[in-house]
Design an enzyme around this catalytic site. Structure first.
Site, PDB file in Angstrom:
ATOM      1  N   HIS A 235      -5.612 -12.291   7.874  1.00 27.01           N
ATOM      2  CA  HIS A 235      -4.268 -11.874   8.288  1.00 27.01           C
ATOM      3  C   HIS A 235      -4.216 -10.346   8.231  1.00 27.01           C
ATOM      4  O   HIS A 235      -3.772  -9.750   7.267  1.00 27.01           O
ATOM      5  CB  HIS A 235      -3.199 -12.481   7.368  1.00 27.01           C
ATOM      6  CG  HIS A 235      -1.858 -11.825   7.555  1.00 27.01           C
ATOM      7  ND1 HIS A 235      -1.116 -11.968   8.696  1.00 27.01           N
ATOM      8  CD2 HIS A 235      -1.154 -10.977   6.763  1.00 27.01           C
ATOM      9  CE1 HIS A 235      -0.008 -11.257   8.599  1.00 27.01           C
ATOM     10  NE2 HIS A 235      -0.008 -10.636   7.426  1.00 27.01           N
TER      11      HIS A 235
ATOM     12  N   ARG B 220      -8.195   1.316  -0.464  1.00 26.97           N
ATOM     13  CA  ARG B 220      -8.266  -0.144  -0.500  1.00 26.97           C
ATOM     14  C   ARG B 220      -8.531  -0.666  -1.911  1.00 26.97           C
ATOM     15  O   ARG B 220      -7.908  -1.641  -2.347  1.00 26.97           O
ATOM     16  CB  ARG B 220      -9.355  -0.647   0.456  1.00 26.97           C
ATOM     17  CG  ARG B 220      -9.427  -2.169   0.476  1.00 26.97           C
ATOM     18  CD  ARG B 220     -10.346  -2.704   1.544  1.00 26.97           C
ATOM     19  NE  ARG B 220     -11.739  -2.606   1.141  1.00 26.97           N
ATOM     20  CZ  ARG B 220     -12.728  -3.278   1.741  1.00 26.97           C
ATOM     21  NH1 ARG B 220     -12.459  -4.059   2.771  1.00 26.97           N
ATOM     22  NH2 ARG B 220     -13.962  -3.151   1.328  1.00 26.97           N
TER      23      ARG B 220
ATOM     24  N   GLY C  73       2.132 -12.668   0.148  1.00 26.73           N
ATOM     25  CA  GLY C  73       2.000 -11.246  -0.189  1.00 26.73           C
ATOM     26  C   GLY C  73       0.637 -10.698   0.201  1.00 26.73           C
ATOM     27  O   GLY C  73      -0.394 -11.313  -0.069  1.00 26.73           O
TER      28      GLY C  73
ATOM     29  N   ARG D 230       3.587 -15.958  16.518  1.00 27.47           N
ATOM     30  CA  ARG D 230       3.636 -14.795  17.416  1.00 27.47           C
ATOM     31  C   ARG D 230       2.754 -15.052  18.646  1.00 27.47           C
ATOM     32  O   ARG D 230       3.140 -14.735  19.780  1.00 27.47           O
ATOM     33  CB  ARG D 230       3.109 -13.555  16.692  1.00 27.47           C
ATOM     34  CG  ARG D 230       4.079 -12.999  15.644  1.00 27.47           C
ATOM     35  CD  ARG D 230       3.383 -12.000  14.734  1.00 27.47           C
ATOM     36  NE  ARG D 230       4.330 -11.312  13.862  1.00 27.47           N
ATOM     37  CZ  ARG D 230       3.988 -10.583  12.818  1.00 27.47           C
ATOM     38  NH1 ARG D 230       2.706 -10.432  12.491  1.00 27.47           N
ATOM     39  NH2 ARG D 230       4.905  -9.981  12.088  1.00 27.47           N
TER      40      ARG D 230
ATOM     41  N   ASP E  46       1.327 -15.149  12.426  1.00 27.33           N
ATOM     42  CA  ASP E  46       0.464 -14.727  13.533  1.00 27.33           C
ATOM     43  C   ASP E  46       0.379 -15.841  14.588  1.00 27.33           C
ATOM     44  O   ASP E  46       0.412 -15.588  15.792  1.00 27.33           O
ATOM     45  CB  ASP E  46      -0.933 -14.397  13.000  1.00 27.33           C
ATOM     46  CG  ASP E  46      -0.856 -13.482  11.795  1.00 27.33           C
ATOM     47  OD1 ASP E  46      -0.377 -12.354  11.945  1.00 27.33           O
ATOM     48  OD2 ASP E  46      -1.246 -13.909  10.689  1.00 27.33           O
TER      49      ASP E  46
ATOM     50  N   ARG F  11       0.853  -1.192   0.000  1.00 30.79           N
ATOM     51  CA  ARG F  11       0.000   0.000   0.000  1.00 30.79           C
ATOM     52  C   ARG F  11       0.893   1.248   0.000  1.00 30.79           C
ATOM     53  O   ARG F  11       1.700   1.429   0.897  1.00 30.79           O
ATOM     54  CB  ARG F  11      -0.891   0.017   1.249  1.00 30.79           C
ATOM     55  CG  ARG F  11      -1.977   1.074   1.196  1.00 30.79           C
ATOM     56  CD  ARG F  11      -2.707   1.130   2.516  1.00 30.79           C
ATOM     57  NE  ARG F  11      -3.626   0.025   2.691  1.00 30.79           N
ATOM     58  CZ  ARG F  11      -4.956   0.099   2.525  1.00 30.79           C
ATOM     59  NH1 ARG F  11      -5.512   1.242   2.176  1.00 30.79           N
ATOM     60  NH2 ARG F  11      -5.721  -0.955   2.721  1.00 30.79           N
TER      61      ARG F  11
HETATM   62  P1  NAX Z   1       9.823  -6.618  -0.580  1.00 30.85           P
HETATM   63  O1  NAX Z   1       9.281  -5.324  -1.086  1.00 30.85           O
HETATM   64  O2  NAX Z   1      11.162  -6.662   0.052  1.00 30.85           O
HETATM   65  O3  NAX Z   1       9.844  -7.670  -1.789  1.00 30.85           O
HETATM   66  C1  NAX Z   1       8.770  -7.868  -2.638  1.00 30.85           C
HETATM   67  C2  NAX Z   1       9.335  -8.338  -3.951  1.00 30.85           C
HETATM   68  O4  NAX Z   1       8.246  -8.696  -4.797  1.00 30.85           O
HETATM   69  C3  NAX Z   1      10.139  -7.268  -4.681  1.00 30.85           C
HETATM   70  O5  NAX Z   1      11.433  -7.772  -5.003  1.00 30.85           O
HETATM   71  C4  NAX Z   1       9.313  -7.006  -5.935  1.00 30.85           C
HETATM   72  O6  NAX Z   1      10.122  -6.690  -7.072  1.00 30.85           O
HETATM   73  C5  NAX Z   1       8.590  -8.330  -6.102  1.00 30.85           C
HETATM   74  N1  NAX Z   1       7.393  -8.278  -6.939  1.00 30.85           N
HETATM   75  C6  NAX Z   1       6.480  -7.282  -7.053  1.00 30.85           C
HETATM   76  N2  NAX Z   1       5.555  -7.589  -7.963  1.00 30.85           N
HETATM   77  C7  NAX Z   1       5.872  -8.815  -8.441  1.00 30.85           C
HETATM   78  C8  NAX Z   1       5.305  -9.663  -9.420  1.00 30.85           C
HETATM   79  N3  NAX Z   1       4.220  -9.295 -10.124  1.00 30.85           N
HETATM   80  N4  NAX Z   1       5.893 -10.845  -9.668  1.00 30.85           N
HETATM   81  C9  NAX Z   1       7.000 -11.221  -8.992  1.00 30.85           C
HETATM   82  N5  NAX Z   1       7.592 -10.445  -8.065  1.00 30.85           N
HETATM   83  C10 NAX Z   1       7.041  -9.257  -7.793  1.00 30.85           C
HETATM   84  O7  NAX Z   1       8.704  -7.203   0.383  1.00 30.85           O
HETATM   85  P2  NAX Z   1       8.831  -8.339   1.494  1.00 30.85           P
HETATM   86  O8  NAX Z   1       9.229  -7.730   2.777  1.00 30.85           O
HETATM   87  O9  NAX Z   1       9.640  -9.461   0.949  1.00 30.85           O
HETATM   88  O10 NAX Z   1       7.296  -8.754   1.665  1.00 30.85           O
HETATM   89  C11 NAX Z   1       6.597  -9.405   0.632  1.00 30.85           C
HETATM   90  C12 NAX Z   1       5.115  -9.471   0.942  1.00 30.85           C
HETATM   91  O11 NAX Z   1       4.887 -10.222   2.124  1.00 30.85           O
HETATM   92  C13 NAX Z   1       4.455  -8.108   1.188  1.00 30.85           C
HETATM   93  O12 NAX Z   1       3.226  -8.085   0.498  1.00 30.85           O
HETATM   94  C14 NAX Z   1       4.214  -8.105   2.680  1.00 30.85           C
HETATM   95  O13 NAX Z   1       3.128  -7.283   3.039  1.00 30.85           O
HETATM   96  C15 NAX Z   1       3.907  -9.574   2.911  1.00 30.85           C
HETATM   97  N6  NAX Z   1       3.987 -10.073   4.287  1.00 30.85           N
HETATM   98  C16 NAX Z   1       3.084 -11.014   4.653  1.00 30.85           C
HETATM   99  C17 NAX Z   1       3.086 -11.601   5.899  1.00 30.85           C
HETATM  100  C18 NAX Z   1       2.093 -12.649   6.251  1.00 30.85           C
HETATM  101  O14 NAX Z   1       2.101 -13.087   7.405  1.00 30.85           O
HETATM  102  N7  NAX Z   1       1.214 -13.096   5.365  1.00 30.85           N
HETATM  103  C19 NAX Z   1       4.072 -11.173   6.923  1.00 30.85           C
HETATM  104  C20 NAX Z   1       5.265 -10.496   6.358  1.00 30.85           C
HETATM  105  C21 NAX Z   1       5.017  -9.582   5.189  1.00 30.85           C
HETATM  106  O15 NAX Z   1       4.607  -8.339   5.671  1.00 30.85           O
END
Ligand code: NAX
Length: 327
Positions: free
Chosen positions: A187, A98, A130, A162, A159, A92
């Site tokens: 989540h 949203r 993601g 945690r 979660d 975001r």
């Molecule tokens: P980063 O921003 O470090 O890495 C994301 C990567 O995804 C980047 O390298 C970007 O180039 C790539 N990307 C973007 N669009 C893409 C596509 N169409 N195809 C392939 N790759 C693509 O984020 P990071 O810290 O690694 O987090 C990744 C995701 O996990 C985020 O959406 C974050 O919100 C989510 N999370 C989910 C959690 C959960 O419990 N479900 C917890 C941790 C995290 O916050």
């Protein structure tokens, strides 16, 4: 050693990817007897960074790593894949509503669902990390109509872990002594970490802590832990998120222990009044490579209210993506 299992990681050059890939390649996800072939999917500008990560993977000389492919083409990334970890997503941005967030993620998870439908292996298992993870999983699942719906899951395990840790610290016991933890719903900050069914020493944890702590400290601490990590670290959870993804897939493949369960977001079959089709956090066990929702738990008024509130948020997200034509 068997034939290598193809594992695809999207967002492989990101910070979770960096914490995840080495653990997969070392055998911590699929076990010490299963060789893996890694497929890294990234957007074009991040391919070079993904190549850097692949160079480091080579430099680890992991005996189980049989090869690495890097691509920005989803069809190539999911070709023959058995485990897909969908980590890359659109965060975001400032001022983003949203609907904008859901639309941007629809642009990622719709084509990825279609590619999985077209080219993945018959035994494909998908974990969406993601965010917004549950709804991104719903988008991908909708566009993979030939894949059994129960192969699409979203991550509640961070979660869950945690919550285990917070409860264990409160009781002054080890995390392994707490069983039957559940994270219900989305989540997001509305999630419901449930101490009424979690047990320590054969009794509900809720009976062993003050209700005020449970309601006003435990639940918000678990639900807002992601924000607390960002505040402290200056970056979002990465190693703990990768660890949770490893736990989720390992349990999915290898099974959960007798008399215990874990939390995962799976497609609802209507259990506990969660509308059918929503991808919601539930208590689940795994055996034979599939998740089952634990049945017949009593939810008192407090728990019912919390589950319903989080599920209502999921239903709202589903309605929003429907309106946007994404499902
Ligand atoms: P980063 O921003 O470090 O890495 C994301 C990567 O995804 C980047 O390298 C970007 O180039 C790539 N990307 C973007 N669009 C893409 C596509 N169409 N195809 C392939 N790759 C693509 O984020 P990071 O810290 O690694 O987090 C990744 C995701 O996990 C985020 O959406 C974050 O919100 C989510 N999370 C989910 C959690 C959960 O419990 N479900 C917890 C941790 C995290 O916050």
């Amino acid at each position: 050693m068997g034939t290598p299992v193809t594992v695809t990681v999207t967002g492989a050059a990101g910070q979770i990817g960096y914490a995840l890939l080495f653990r997969i390649a070392s055998g911590q996800m699929l076990g010490p007897d299963t060789p893996v072939r890694l497929r890294l999917l990234e957007i074009t500008p991040a391919l070079k960074a993904a190549e850097g990560t692949a160079m480091e993977l080579d430099d680890c000389a992991f005996p189980l790593l049989s090869g690495i492919d890097i691509t920005d083409d989803a069809r190539k990334a999911f070709d023959g894949t058995s485990v897909a970890l969908l980590v890359g997503a659109r965060p975001r941005g400032p001022g983003m509503e949203r609907a904008d967030l859901l639309a941007a993620n629809g642009g990622i998870f719709k084509p990825q669902g279609e590619a999985i439908n077209a080219v993945a292996a018959d035994d494909i298992k998908v974990l969406v990390v993601g965010n917004p993870a549950n709804t991104n999983a719903l988008i991908a699942r909708t566009h993979a109509p030939d894949v059994p719906a129960d192969r699409f899951t979203a991550m509640m395990r961070l979660d869950h872990n945690r919550a285990l840790s917070q409860a264990a610290q409160k009781l002054g016991v080890g995390v392994a002594d707490i069983t039957r933890m559940t994270i219900w719903g989305n989540h997001s900050a509305s999630q419901y970490p449930d101490l009424f069914h979690a047990q320590f020493g054969g009794r509900p944890v809720a009976e062993q802590v003050e209700h005020d702590w449970l309601e006003n400290t435990f639940i918000p601490t678990v639900a807002k832990r992601g924000a607390a990590i960002i505040d402290a670290r200056g970056a979002s959870s990465a190693a703990s998120a990768a660890n949770a993804a490893i736990d989720h897939v390992r349990d999915w493949v290898a099974g959960t222990p007798e008399d215990d369960w874990v939390s995962a977001a799976v497609v609802s079959d209507g259990s506990y009044g969660v509308p059918e089709g929503l991808i919601s956090g539930f208590p689940v066990t795994s055996s034979g490579g599939s998740w089952q929702i634990v049945q017949n738990l009593e939810l008192d008024d407090f728990s019912r209210g919390k589950v319903d509130a989080s599920v209502a948020e999921l239903a709202g997200e589903r309605d929003a993506i429907k309106e946007l034509g994404l499902i």
